[in-house]
Each structure stands twice: as structure tokens, then as C-alpha cells.
Enzyme design. Sequence first.
Site, mmCIF file in Angstrom:
data_model
loop_
_atom_site.group_PDB
_atom_site.id
_atom_site.type_symbol
_atom_site.label_atom_id
_atom_site.label_comp_id
_atom_site.label_asym_id
_atom_site.label_seq_id
_atom_site.Cartn_x
_atom_site.Cartn_y
_atom_site.Cartn_z
ATOM 1 N N LYS A 189 0.528 3.849 1.481
ATOM 2 C CA LYS A 189 1.556 2.863 0.842
ATOM 3 C C LYS A 189 3.065 3.175 1.402
ATOM 4 C CE LYS A 189 -1.580 1.628 -1.889
ATOM 5 N NZ LYS A 189 -2.418 0.639 -1.482
ATOM 6 N N LYS B 50 0.689 0.932 9.007
ATOM 7 C CA LYS B 50 0.669 1.985 8.010
ATOM 8 C C LYS B 50 -0.621 2.145 7.083
ATOM 9 C CE LYS B 50 3.487 0.216 4.362
ATOM 10 N NZ LYS B 50 2.615 0.376 3.522
ATOM 11 N N CYS C 139 4.384 0.004 -2.561
ATOM 12 C CA CYS C 139 4.714 0.140 -1.168
ATOM 13 C C CYS C 139 6.211 0.158 -1.018
ATOM 14 C CB CYS C 139 4.368 -0.814 -0.053
ATOM 15 S SG CYS C 139 2.336 -0.661 0.042
ATOM 16 N N GLU D 91 0.340 -2.957 5.979
ATOM 17 C CA GLU D 91 -0.522 -1.854 5.540
ATOM 18 C C GLU D 91 -1.799 -2.413 5.979
ATOM 19 O OE1 GLU D 91 -0.342 -1.485 1.299
ATOM 20 O OE2 GLU D 91 -2.408 -0.167 1.275
ATOM 21 N N ASP E 274 5.270 -4.935 4.550
ATOM 22 C CA ASP E 274 4.177 -5.592 4.320
ATOM 23 C C ASP E 274 4.166 -7.055 3.618
ATOM 24 O OD1 ASP E 274 3.510 -2.984 4.638
ATOM 25 O OD2 ASP E 274 2.759 -2.449 2.634
ATOM 26 N N GLN F 161 20.316 7.133 -12.864
ATOM 27 C CA GLN F 161 21.014 8.176 -12.737
ATOM 28 C C GLN F 161 21.797 8.631 -11.727
ATOM 29 O OE1 GLN F 161 17.786 11.591 -13.467
ATOM 30 N NE2 GLN F 161 16.374 9.727 -13.213
ATOM 31 N N VAL G 230 7.079 -6.229 -0.230
ATOM 32 C CA VAL G 230 6.393 -6.266 -1.552
ATOM 33 C C VAL G 230 5.463 -4.842 -1.386
ATOM 34 C CG1 VAL G 230 6.155 -8.576 -1.615
ATOM 35 C CG2 VAL G 230 4.394 -7.693 -0.231
ATOM 36 N N THR G 231 4.594 -4.451 -2.442
ATOM 37 C CA THR G 231 5.116 -4.878 -3.913
ATOM 38 C C THR G 231 6.404 -3.757 -4.304
ATOM 39 O OG1 THR G 231 3.440 -3.528 -4.744
ATOM 40 C CG2 THR G 231 2.949 -5.696 -4.397
HETATM 41 C C1 C5J Z 1 1.751 -2.825 -1.099
HETATM 42 C C2 C5J Z 1 -0.424 -2.586 -2.395
HETATM 43 N N1 C5J Z 1 2.218 -3.370 0.216
HETATM 44 N N2 C5J Z 1 0.407 -2.941 -3.499
HETATM 45 N N3 C5J Z 1 0.437 -2.592 -1.087
HETATM 46 O O1 C5J Z 1 2.556 -2.522 -2.104
HETATM 47 O O2 C5J Z 1 -1.430 -2.224 -2.330
#
Ligand code: C5J
Length: 230
Positions: free
Chosen positions: A133, A130, A163, A73, A25, A203, A158-159
Site C-alpha cells: 500500500k 509497488k 495507499c 500497485e 495508483d 493536531q 487513490v485511495t
Molecule cells: C490503493 C487499495 N491504491 N485500495 N489500493 O489504495 O487496495
Amino acid sequence: MLTVAAARPFPYSFDIATTALLVIDMQRDFLEPGGFGESLGNDVGQLRRTIAPLAALLAGARAVGLTVVHTREGHLPDLSDCPPAKLHRGAPSKRIGDPGPKGRILVRGEYGHDIIDELAPLPGEPVVDKPGKGAFYATGLDALLAQRGIRSLLVTGVTTEVCVHTTVREANDRGYECLVLADCVGSYFPEFQRVGLDMIAAQGGILGWVVDSTEVLAALPSATVSQPSS
Ligand code: C5J
């Protein structure tokens, strides 16, 4: 087999033939002023620090023939693939589908929905669209990776906490070994960046591994690696 010794929580090994670089993204709507990210009140500058290291990693990956897969996205123009919950949440100044300076926000085919020029996909590199997320939800990503025999993912984009995290969790449950490149993933919130990365490696690597991209570049066959210019 190549090994990234500095990865946490322990060294990460991967084979170029069965590894993909996943670029999540890196779209104008998230990284540039006037897009969806900014409409939610975010400082897009927080994400832009990922561009230079990611461009260098992409060059190194391409030079050694790693599979590169990009995601975006976004939604169909009629928004039929955008659940009302997503459309109405977040109190943005502009909603998904509204007109913005870069076209309709997060709508496929619009200028703002596309990947930033600095990281433009090369011809032949798959671009997975897509609606959610996670990059595996309602996409052909799993089949695409299976077709190519991919088992390991170098995860960027990102982010970090949205995502990237959702995709790493989906990938981990599907058996992929995920190495997240700390300097090539970005959050609008510094605290979420730190904690998001810690959660992956915690972990004993419950979701995967974390390391900086320079360590991956150093592990690639050296003759073919292009280093970032300083
Ligand atoms: C992504 C969002 N790509 N933050 N989308 O993280 O809405």
C-alpha cells in the site's frame, strides 16, 4: 519559495526545485469497471471525480518543471511478492492474479494494472511499481527522491484511506513535508474521504497539510500555469 496560504492547518511553503508531485495508483484496476476495486464491491465512480482536477494539476506541475512521480500497485506474474494475507483477504469476487476483463488483476504488465489514459506518464517521468500500500515499502522511491533533492511532496491519487494514507505516513516518518490535494485524492467511501483528510491535518498537521489543487495552481508562477477547461 511558494506559499499555499489556504492549506490547513496552516500555510504550506514549498520550493519547486525540491518538490515532487506524487500520483498514487491511478490505475485502471482501481478506476475502471471490471478491475480489482470493483471486484471488491466498490463503486468506481467515487474515484473518477479526481481525474479532471488531477489532469489540470499535472499540466500545471509539468509547465513549471516540477518533478512528477507516478506509482502503481501490483505484483509479479508469479505473485511471489504478494503475501498470502493480501491474496486471501477481502472476499473479492476475483482475487489478485485472477483473469479479469482487463487482464490478470493487479499483475504487472497487464492492461488493467497500468495508469489510466487521461493521466498517462510522460516519457522520463518515473513510474514506481509497488507491491504494498505504501509507496516506500519495497521500492526505490526514497532513493529516487533523495537523488533529486526532493523534500516536499504534493500527494494525489487513490485511495485516500489506503495507499494515499499509508504513503503519507511513510513519507512523514522519513521527513518529507506532505501536502495532500483534497480534490485529487479519492475514496470509494465518502466518509473515509472526509475523515482521512481530517486525520492528516489534525493536531497541528500531525501527518501533513490538506488543500484543494486550485490553490496550488494559483500559487505556481502564473505565466506557465494551464488552467482546466470548464
Ligand atoms: C490503493 C487499495 N491504491 N485500495 N489500493 O489504495 O487496495
